[in-house]
Design a protein around this motif. Structure first.
Motif, PDB file in Angstrom:
ATOM      1  N   LEU A  36      12.333  40.503  80.845  1.00 20.88           N
ATOM      2  CA  LEU A  36      13.103  41.751  80.985  1.00 20.88           C
ATOM      3  C   LEU A  36      14.569  41.493  80.635  1.00 20.88           C
ATOM      4  O   LEU A  36      15.200  42.272  79.917  1.00 20.88           O
ATOM      5  CB  LEU A  36      12.947  42.300  82.413  1.00 20.88           C
ATOM      6  N   LEU A  37      15.095  40.368  81.112  1.00 19.13           N
ATOM      7  CA  LEU A  37      16.478  40.031  80.799  1.00 19.13           C
ATOM      8  C   LEU A  37      16.641  39.820  79.286  1.00 19.13           C
ATOM      9  O   LEU A  37      17.622  40.274  78.682  1.00 19.13           O
ATOM     10  CB  LEU A  37      16.896  38.773  81.577  1.00 19.13           C
ATOM     11  N   TYR A  38      15.654  39.156  78.693  1.00 20.25           N
ATOM     12  CA  TYR A  38      15.672  38.907  77.246  1.00 20.25           C
ATOM     13  C   TYR A  38      15.664  40.241  76.482  1.00 20.25           C
ATOM     14  O   TYR A  38      16.457  40.458  75.570  1.00 20.25           O
ATOM     15  CB  TYR A  38      14.433  38.072  76.904  1.00 20.25           C
ATOM     16  N   GLY A  39      14.773  41.128  76.885  1.00 21.20           N
ATOM     17  CA  GLY A  39      14.687  42.439  76.235  1.00 21.20           C
ATOM     18  C   GLY A  39      15.970  43.246  76.424  1.00 21.20           C
ATOM     19  O   GLY A  39      16.435  43.919  75.510  1.00 21.20           O
ATOM     20  N   LEU A  40      16.557  43.136  77.624  1.00 20.99           N
ATOM     21  CA  LEU A  40      17.802  43.870  77.896  1.00 20.99           C
ATOM     22  C   LEU A  40      18.937  43.353  77.013  1.00 20.99           C
ATOM     23  O   LEU A  40      19.836  44.100  76.636  1.00 20.99           O
ATOM     24  CB  LEU A  40      18.182  43.746  79.376  1.00 20.99           C
ATOM     25  N   LYS A  41      18.877  42.063  76.680  1.00 21.31           N
ATOM     26  CA  LYS A  41      19.904  41.524  75.767  1.00 21.31           C
ATOM     27  C   LYS A  41      19.765  42.180  74.395  1.00 21.31           C
ATOM     28  O   LYS A  41      20.761  42.549  73.764  1.00 21.31           O
ATOM     29  CB  LYS A  41      19.763  40.008  75.631  1.00 21.31           C
ATOM     30  N   GLY A  42      18.519  42.305  73.921  1.00 17.66           N
ATOM     31  CA  GLY A  42      18.292  42.970  72.636  1.00 17.66           C
ATOM     32  C   GLY A  42      18.807  44.407  72.685  1.00 17.66           C
ATOM     33  O   GLY A  42      19.497  44.870  71.766  1.00 17.66           O
ATOM     34  N   LEU A 188      26.509  41.663  78.198  1.00 18.97           N
ATOM     35  CA  LEU A 188      25.175  41.078  78.064  1.00 18.97           C
ATOM     36  C   LEU A 188      24.908  40.692  76.604  1.00 18.97           C
ATOM     37  O   LEU A 188      24.296  39.657  76.329  1.00 18.97           O
ATOM     38  CB  LEU A 188      24.097  42.042  78.580  1.00 18.97           C
ATOM     39  N   ALA A 189      25.419  41.500  75.684  1.00 18.54           N
ATOM     40  CA  ALA A 189      25.260  41.165  74.254  1.00 18.54           C
ATOM     41  C   ALA A 189      25.969  39.836  73.963  1.00 18.54           C
ATOM     42  O   ALA A 189      25.471  39.014  73.184  1.00 18.54           O
ATOM     43  CB  ALA A 189      25.827  42.280  73.383  1.00 18.54           C
ATOM     44  N   ALA A 190      27.108  39.601  74.612  1.00 20.56           N
ATOM     45  CA  ALA A 190      27.859  38.359  74.376  1.00 20.56           C
ATOM     46  C   ALA A 190      27.035  37.130  74.758  1.00 20.56           C
ATOM     47  O   ALA A 190      27.159  36.069  74.138  1.00 20.56           O
ATOM     48  CB  ALA A 190      29.167  38.388  75.160  1.00 20.56           C
TER      49      ALA A 190
END
Ligand code: SF4
Ligand code: SF3
Length: 550
Positions: A36-42, A188-190
């Protein structure tokens, strides 16, 4: 299946949970949360780019908050619920991508430059096993090879998770802020940007602390505008003969709705742990006589205490633990909370909880002591003249802010001992569930000012900051020059963001415990010590001596 999680104070062996979480999170759930964290980064990468081009979508912004909040410790343990959130994450990412591309086309014409970050091109697996498999590849350790940079990334991510919890509460109360939404995506993108280094993440973490003050200000405004300023209130800790529902968590609007729906039904509403300050809002206490009392202690005692509460129980936020069989059939979750097999209430209709409460036996007539809450900044500042006069006359020598999360470790007795040993001419300010270590003790008063002032939930940290700033203003000095010591206890990621807010405000000499975060490396700790003189708690005697000498 293995896992690695070190985001909370319970991290196994002080380094991280690898076989199963001490909190009860299993490797399957850990993998889903990592994904979920990975997807939220995308999602963040596209939403950030779209915003740069002037395009935004509130459903995407809100999902970012809900998604991050779901990964906070002791919130969502339900694989099926998490899989649903992952699908929503994937759809939101696609939406953010389309938003970015059309905004680019609208502004510049032609195709938007392709985003190369791997998180942006994540394609969701079709079933739960596939999702778990994907998540296993994206654990926290995979986010950077350099341990110090990883440490700074973790501080930022956990700060964002904590801030998301507060932003979610504020949103539920109708409060939102464009700058805050934008920051979630940018920060989060950073963390997915390999060109960023240690100091970028340190800077973003400080910015997160600053942004969190805006969020907590909104949250405070949301509470106050709907329910009035908290007023000092005595709350019974016993029970009375009637049906009962116990509400645990932090969400004040949710308890308001439940109170509305239980009016005249012969059901008393009890608060558990962080819901205690609900009793102090005029808009609740004056309106609902069936908002009766506070039951039990902090979250970690639920296994011991819930079997003794014969009514229905509902968690609206953290901290849920694996329910024991003795009460599993009468416990519910709401909001972002989830536990497999626990009935989840979606939306605002609490009929099922009410029905369950009516089927359950009555609570016994068992009077207990009363405890005080409701010393928000408005109440404390209303007696500011008295407080200032007390300090000037030497009747009040020092203020201690002893607060934060509670937890299960035996070392947490430190906070009880510390509060007990605070000299009689000092005032203790407290907030959050850590107060249950000492809020049933008798502290007396100084010239009518209670020596223990419960400011409220961790959500009310804004109020604590307002009190500190007002005192500094009254004495014409900085917060660091006040006779005020911060001795904090932490457990989960909301405490991380509050600490970042205090550091952003330049507050020094904070002591935290019962242990330092496992995700802070020695080099990052050195940075915090050098810049803020942040340190671990030692013994109540030594820490008191040092605080009073300063
Ligand atoms: Fe361990 Fe805390 Fe992570 Fe749970 S949240 S798995 S207890 S570090
Ligand atoms: Fe407590 Fe969970 Fe942090 Fe809100 S309820 S402070 S631990």
């Amino acid at each position: 299946m293995s896992m690695f999680c070190n985001q909370c104070e319970q991290a196994a062996k002080g380094t991280g949970c690898e076989v199963v979480g001490v909190c009860g999170k299993n490797p399957e759930v850990a993998a889903l949360q990592d994904l979920l964290l990975y997807g939220l980064k995308g999602l963040a990468i596209y939403a950030d780019k779209a915003r740069e081009l002037g395009a935004k979508d509130e459903t995407i912004d809100l999902f970012m908050i809900e998604g991050l909040f779901s990964t906070v410790t002791n919130v969502d343990f339900d694989p099926v619920q998490l899989a649903g959130k992952l699908r929503k994450c994937y759809d939101s990412k696609k939406k953010a991508k389309a938003l970015y591309e059309s905004a680019y086309r609208g502004k510049n014409g032609g195709h938007a430059p392709q985003i190369t970050a791997v998180q942006a091109s994540w394609v969701i697996a079709g079933d739960l096993d596939g999702l778990v498999k994907q998540g296993l590849e994206h654990g926290i350790k995979s986010q950077h090879n350099d341990t110090d940079v990883l440490s700074a990334i973790e501080i930022l991510i956990y700060g964002l998770k904590g801030m998301a919890a507060y932003a979610d509460h504020a949103f539920i109360l109708g409060k939102k802020d464009e700058e805050v939404f934008a920051f979630f995506h940018k920060a989060l993108a950073a963390t997915a940007d390999s060109s960023k280094g240690l100091m970028d993440f340190v800077g973003l973490s400080m910015e997160c602390g600053k942004m969190n003050i805006t969020v907590m200000g909104m949250l405070n405004e949301g509470h106050v505008s709907q329910y009035g300023h908290p007023v000092p209130t005595k709350v019974p800790t016993g029970t009375r003969k009637n049906k009962g529902i116990l509400v645990s968590g932090h969400d004040i609007r949710m308890i308001d709705e439940l109170l509305k729906q239980t009016e005249g039904k012969g059901i008393d509403i009890y608060t558990h742990s962080e819901m205690l300050p609900a009793h102090a809002y005029p808009g609740l206490k004056q309106k609902y006589p069936h908002l009766y009392g506070n039951f039990g202690g902090a979250w970690q005692d639920q296994h011991k205490e819930f079997p003794n509460f014969p009514g229905a129980i509902i968690f609206n936020t953290n901290c849920i633990q694996r329910p024991a069989d003795s009460y599993k059939d009468r416990i519910f979750s709401w909001g972002q909370v989830g536990w497999p097999g626990v009935k989840h209430i979606t939306g605002w209709n609490f009929n099922e909880v009410i029905k369950k409460a009516l089927e359950c036996p009555d609570l016994p007539d068992a009077p207990g002591q009363e405890i005080m809450t409701g010393f928000g900044h408005n109440a404390v500042l209303a007696v500011a003249d008295k407080v200032i006069a007390g300090v000037k006359a030497g009747a009040i020598k020092h203020f201690f802010l002893i607060g934060g999360c509670d937890g299960a470790k035996p070392g947490r007795n430190y906070y009880t001992e510390l509060a007990e040993q605070v000299p009689n001419d000092c005032v203790i300010l407290t907030l959050a569930c850590g107060k249950y270590r000492f809020n049933k003790l008798e502290f007396g008063d100084i010239g009518g000012i209670p020596r223990l002032l419960d400011i409220g939930q961790c959500n009310d940290a804004f109020s604590a900051v307002q009190i500190a700033l007002a005192l500094a203003g009254a004495f014409n000095c900085g917060v660091n020059d006040l006779p005020l010591s911060f001795i904090l206890s932490w457990y989960e990621q909301k405490a991380v963001v509050i600490l970042l807010s205090l550091l952003h405000l330049g507050i020094k000499n904070i002591k935290i415990g019962p242990s330092l975060p496992a995700f802070i490396t020695p080099n990052v700790l050195n940075f915090l010590v050098e810049n803020f003189n942040l340190g671990p708690i030692t013994t109540p005697e030594a820490d008191l001596k040092a605080a009073l000498a300063a």
